[in-house]
Design an enzyme around this catalytic site. Structure first.
Site: not given
Length: 382
Positions: A134-135
């Site tokens: 998700h970064g």
């Protein structure tokens, strides 16, 4: 000497820790390594230590200003107002001491796996400490500070000139990886996840297909809540086979979140351990069929840390090694960890058949998922 499979591990992975009560808990990595050791499936020669990713490694994907912000946050010198702009200090991604160093080690672990496979040191490599999908370039999100998979893919492109197929079976959409390569025709992303109607991050619709030169290389299969094993496996196999035959990659990187399991507290799917045996088996078969065996696997989500994740992630290693281990979990492992687990530990590798009550909409969900696959892959002709 070539080793067919390598397991990237360090006890320092446990330093990636937001708080004692945060759902992301990397004790699951230790539990997995310990379980594999206890059943004599993992020996010292197969374990490789992760290197620390450099700033230049991380900057393959992340903005240098964001990297500096993470460093400052981990030293307690980043103002809260500035931290918020970077997604740091939130409920999902709290600040903790030395967060840059802990995050860089997870990234380095995935890069260590990449180099092992791409240089021919091993055919397969597993870094269950990775998979933080998700970064974003300049922002932390969803428990993820640095996106090791995105960094690894860009690293493979630049260092090895590789065409990479990324396959994500986490219950949450692999948004960070998708957006990082949304306009790139040399990276193909396939994410099979619970529909974003009910679940973070709310993306991963079938119409997210890429842009520019990357149009047609992003695939999303948002499956319905309460999807069970049969439908999950059908969706996964149909989409994986069609996409890999279309893209014909040099290497496969799989993200193996274990949060589609019925026990997971953050999702709404009804998958059992049977699917976590099937997922790596297909990846392994297709890696040999299309990529001369080149397969890198990382971890990901999984928030039933005690009952689900160690068994699920062990299955990836069993598949890499060609092992078939069933029956009871080792008594010594159960005795060692029972005092620490807030839940009663399972005693078998497989789940009980009556894991949950029958799903009343099973047929409807199955048909809906089939239609989703057809709609998501309609432009592929093969």
């Amino acid at each position: 000497m070539k080793c067919d499979s390598l397991f990237v591990y360090s006890s320092d992975y446990l330093n990636y820790k937001f708080s004692d009560d945060h759902p992301f808990n990397h004790i699951r990595v230790k539990l997995t390594q310990d379980l594999l050791t206890e059943v004599n499936a993992l020996n010292k020669e197969e374990i490789i230590a992760p290197r620390m990713a450099t700033d230049s490694d991380i900057a393959l994907i992340h903005d240098p200003a964001y990297i500096e912000a993470v460093k400052k946050a981990g030293k307690g010198s980043l103002a809260s107002s500035i931290a918020a702009n970077y997604g740091l200090g939130t409920e999902d991604t709290p600040i903790f001491t030395k967060m840059h160093e802990a995050s860089a080690l997870l990234v380095g672990g995935t890069l260590t796996a990449v180099d092992a496979v791409m240089t021919g040191k091993s055919s397969h490599a597993l870094n269950v400490g990775g998979g933080l999908h998700h970064g974003f370039r300049g922002k932390a999100s969803g428990f993820c500070i640095y996106n090791d998979s995105s960094i690894a893919i860009e690293y493979m492109k630049q260092k090895y000139g590789a065409r990479v197929l990324y396959v994500d079976t986490d219950a949450h959409h692999g948004d960070g990886v998708q957006w990082a390569f949304y306009d790139d025709p040399d990276v193909c992303t396939l994410s099979i996840h619970e529909t974003g109607r009910y679940l973070f991050p709310g993306t991963g619709n079938i119409n997210e297909k890429g842009q520019g030169k990357g149009y047609g290389f992003s695939f999303n299969i948002p499956i319905d809540a309460f999807t069970e094993d049969e439908s999950f496996q059908e969706v996964y196999e149909a989409s994986f086979r069609k996409v890999i035959n279309f893209f014909k990659p040099d290497v496969i990187l799989t993200q193996n979140g274990a949060d589609a399991h019925y026990y997971d507290p953050l999702t709404h799917l009804s998958v059992s351990m049977a699917s976590y045996e099937f997922i790596p088996k297909l990846a392994h078969d297709l890696a040999h069929e299309y990529c001369d065996g080149k397969w890198i696997a990382v971890g990901g989500g999984g928030y039933d840390v005690w009952r689900v994740v160690p068994r699920a992630w062990s299955r990836i290693w069993f598949e890499m090694k060609g092992l078939s281990i069933t029956g009871s979990l080792p008594e010594k492992w159960l005795e060692r960890w029972k005092p620490h687990s807030p839940l009663e530990l399972p005693v078998n590798w497989h789940d009980e058949k009556n894991l949950y009550d029958p799903i009343p909409r099973k047929q409807e969900i199955t048909e809906k998922n089939k239609l989703t696959v057809e709609r998501a892959l309609y432009q592929i002709v093969n």
